[in-house]
Structure formats: C-alpha cells, structure tokens
Write a protein that holds these residues in place. Structure first.
Motif, PDB file in Angstrom:
ATOM      1  N   GLY A  81       7.810  19.913  37.355  1.00 27.92           N
ATOM      2  CA  GLY A  81       6.367  19.646  37.536  1.00 27.92           C
ATOM      3  C   GLY A  81       6.030  18.287  37.466  1.00 27.92           C
ATOM      4  O   GLY A  81       5.036  17.903  37.833  1.00 27.92           O
ATOM      5  N   GLN A  84       3.921  16.301  32.946  1.00 24.54           N
ATOM      6  CA  GLN A  84       2.697  16.505  32.849  1.00 24.54           C
ATOM      7  C   GLN A  84       1.800  15.503  32.000  1.00 24.54           C
ATOM      8  O   GLN A  84       0.596  15.749  31.760  1.00 24.54           O
ATOM      9  CB  GLN A  84       2.123  17.838  32.353  1.00 24.54           C
ATOM     10  N   TRP A  85       2.463  14.658  31.348  1.00 21.45           N
ATOM     11  CA  TRP A  85       1.903  13.802  30.515  1.00 21.45           C
ATOM     12  C   TRP A  85       1.618  12.317  30.981  1.00 21.45           C
ATOM     13  O   TRP A  85       1.004  11.322  30.694  1.00 21.45           O
ATOM     14  CB  TRP A  85       2.788  13.591  29.409  1.00 21.45           C
ATOM     15  N   GLY A 262      -8.075  14.428  31.055  1.00 25.77           N
ATOM     16  CA  GLY A 262      -7.882  15.691  31.379  1.00 25.77           C
ATOM     17  C   GLY A 262      -8.890  16.705  31.160  1.00 25.77           C
ATOM     18  O   GLY A 262      -9.902  16.598  30.069  1.00 25.77           O
TER      19      GLY A 262
END
Length: 393
Positions: A81, A84-85, A262
């Motif tokens: 992915g 995601q950080w 986020g």
C-alpha cells in the motif's frame, strides 16, 4: 566476533532508536530496545513531523536531511500500500510581509542551487493546489516545495516495531535505564525494574535525556535543557477534532502552520505562541491560548468554523547544546554511541541505515560533521535561540 554474535542495546524506543534497531536486526545483530515508557511516547509523539531539508544549514546538515527524505520514500515503498504513515504531498509556504518574503526567497534560491525542487506560485495556482485555503489579499510570495511532506509518527513506529520483531529484535517497554556495569569486554545495562541486559555496544537514542543517560556510564553528551518558558527546548502543538476541511499538505503562513492528521483532523502550531511554553504547565482546552489557535485556524481555513482543540500539549525538542545533530561514539566510553537531533523524524530511516552501519565498522561519511569531538573546544555558553520565524521548526 560475527555479526549474529553481537549484542547491541538501544536505549530509547522512539522513532530514531527503533529505526537504528531495525537496521541492526536486518544485519543479524542481536538487538534489544529498552523504552522507559511505551514506544513513541516521548518526543516522537509531540512532533509536527514535517519531512524536509528546508533551511537546514550548513551544507552537511542539509545533506543528511535530504538523505532522510529519500530514505523515507524508499522505506514507504517497501510496505504494502506504499506506507500508510508517509505523505510526500509537499509543503506550501506563504509570505505576507517583506521580512518573511526576503527570508523565503533566500531559502528558495539556496535550495534551488542545490537541486531541491522549489516552485514559486501565483495566488491562482496556490488556490488551485489548496482550494480550501484563505490566501492573504496580496501575498508577497508563495513557494511550493514538492519534495517535502509529513508522516504520522506513531504509525511509522508501529511499522518499524513490527518489522523489528519479525527480524528477531526484542522490545522491552517500561524499562528505565538506571546504570551500566562493565562485564568482560562489554557492559550490562541495568533497569529500574531489576532487569539486566548484557551488551557489546549500547546506543543512546533517549531524546532529551540522552545526556543524563550518558552520565550513568561515564560519558558526556552535551544537551540543551529547559531553563525558562519559551526556550529552544519546548513548543506547543495542538490537534483538532475532525473537520470538513480540504487540506492535502503542510501549509506554512505567518500566523499558523497546519497539516493533515487523518480522518479530517489537523495538527497546528504557531511558533510565536511558544513564548509561554513550559513542561508541566499546559493550558486547558478552553484557555486563551487554545482560542488563539482556533482564531488563527479559522482565518486561514474558513471551513474550520466548527473546530475545537482536542489536544494541546507542550512538546520537548531534542536539542544538542550547540543545536547541531549528534551521531557519534562517546569519548571515554568505547561501548557507547549517542544519537540526538532536532530533526529526528526526518532523519530516522537514514539514521537507521547509517548508524547501524557505523556500529558494524562501516563509517558513514555524511555523519563526519556530527561527532562529539567538536565539543572539545568547549560547549557554547548558551543554547541556540528558539525558532520564531514562519517556516522554522
């Protein structure tokens, strides 16, 4: 001694310590991380987490921060992915007065000469890039730094900790180091709970406590310490509730710095407000300070009218006594290596590779300007002044 026979203890389970531990574990070293509280609960959790080499001087400091940006991108691509950080979405900086414009243009020109990506934008281009942003009526200059970005530090910590354990590394939380005992050719690290951890080498990545921990083993790592409200070691950070705000990247203005967190939440800072910051004395969520943050936020992001401050904290910056990064063996304690830097979030994945290599006798040329030997001529009488200009960290 073969690599897989070496035992290295990392004191500090923040973003830097864990990155170094992972670098060592991947090389087959028996590595143990000792964290006094919980992983990432120190400075890592109170960082604005801006990934950049913007205004980082001298050139050697710029070079390691540039290497940090590249290392973040490489590390993120390893994950399913894309990591995601990590958000390499760039940074938009707006100058509204002559002084800020001069500083911004000077930085932009210096960075461009080094091959760093910089674009000057018109108000129309900036509005297209960030349509939710309220621009000043006549901005003096708007610069876009597309290579920059931000991370979610605790998600990075979670990823590194997972990979570390999978590589055979050991993590011990709630383990406050209280002393070091010589043992053969190595050392035993003692913790407050009665634990003892034999090691051939010890890496200090203890944030602002690095100097104190070094003293336990007879070493000296000069660090700036909090002396008065608003000094270089402290700064406010605020987090908002989830908002219907369109913001894709870091934005720096004369009044407020903001970035996405986020789920619609934002992280904000206003460096001039840091003048009253002190550990242990955090204003309440309904304080005048919190209201100042909200007023400034609403002025730059009109869709934030429903904003509230859900968290207000005083972060403590990791600041060596002369303001420059430390990555160095500790003189007088041949088993000890210290790492301390204000740019820990940017540098973490680079330091993970570079310091793990140095511990295995692979010197990193980019770290040569950051040795403790520079303090042999005396530590500066006063620590560096706290950042107070727009765009500073």
């Amino acid at each position: 001694m073969s690599t897989n026979e070496q035992r290295i203890v990392i004191v500090g389970g923040g973003i830097v310590g864990l990155s170094i531990a992972l670098g060592l574990a991947r090389r087959g070293v028996q590595v143990t991380v000792l964290e006094a509280q919980t992983l990432g609960s120190g400075t890592t959790s109170t960082s604005y987490a801006w990934i950049n080499a913007n205004g980082k001087e001298p050139h050697s400091y710029y070079a390691i921060n540039r290497a940090g940006i590249e290392a973040h991108r490489a590390f993120a691509t390893e994950a399913t992915g894309g990591g995601q950080w990590f958000f390499g979405t760039g940074h938009l900086e707006i100058a509204a007065d002559a002084s800020h414009e001069q500083d911004l243009r000077h930085r932009a020109e210096a960075l461009a000469r080094r091959g760093y990506q910089v674009q000057e934008l018109s108000p129309e281009q900036a509005a297209a890039l960030e349509p939710g942003l309220n621009l000043p009526e006549s901005p003096r200059a708007i610069m876009y730094f597309p290579e920059e970005g931000h991370v979610y530090p605790l998600l990075y910590v979670a990823e590194v900790a997972h990979r570390l354990r999978a590589a055979g590394g050991k993590i011990v939380e709630g383990a406050t180091v209280v002393g070091f005992d010589s043992a053969g050719g190595g050392v035993v690290v003692r913790t407050q709970d009665g634990g003892s951890y034999p090691a051939d080498r010890v890496v200090l990545a203890s944030g602002g406590r690095t100097g104190e921990v070094a003293e336990l083993g007879g070493g000296t790592v000069p660090m700036a310490r909090f002396t008065e409200p608003g000094d270089v070691t402290v700064g406010y950070l605020a987090r908002t509730n989830a908002l219907p705000v369109k913001l894709a990247r870091l934005v720096t203005t004369p009044w407020l710095n903001a970035r996405p967190e986020g789920g619609g939440r934002l992280v904000i800072q206003a460096l001039d407000l840091d003048a009253t910051a002190e550990p242990g004395n955090v204003p309440g969520l309904d304080s005048e300070l919190a209201e100042q943050f909200l007023t400034r936020l609403r002025s730059i992001l009109p869709a934030s009218s429903g904003a509230r401050i859900d968290q207000l904290l005083v972060g403590q910056r990791v600041m060596p006594a002369d303001g420059k990064t430390i990555a160095s063996p500790v003189p007088g304690a041949e088993w000890m290596y210290a790492v301390a830097t204000h740019s820990g979030v940017t540098l973490a994945p680079f330091l993970g590779r570079a310091v793990s290599g140095e511990l295995l006798d692979e010197p990193e040329p980019l770290l040569e300007d950051f040795r403790l030997s520079r303090f042999t001529q005396g530590v500066p009488a006063e620590p560096p002044r706290g950042p107070r200009k727009p765009g500073e960290q």
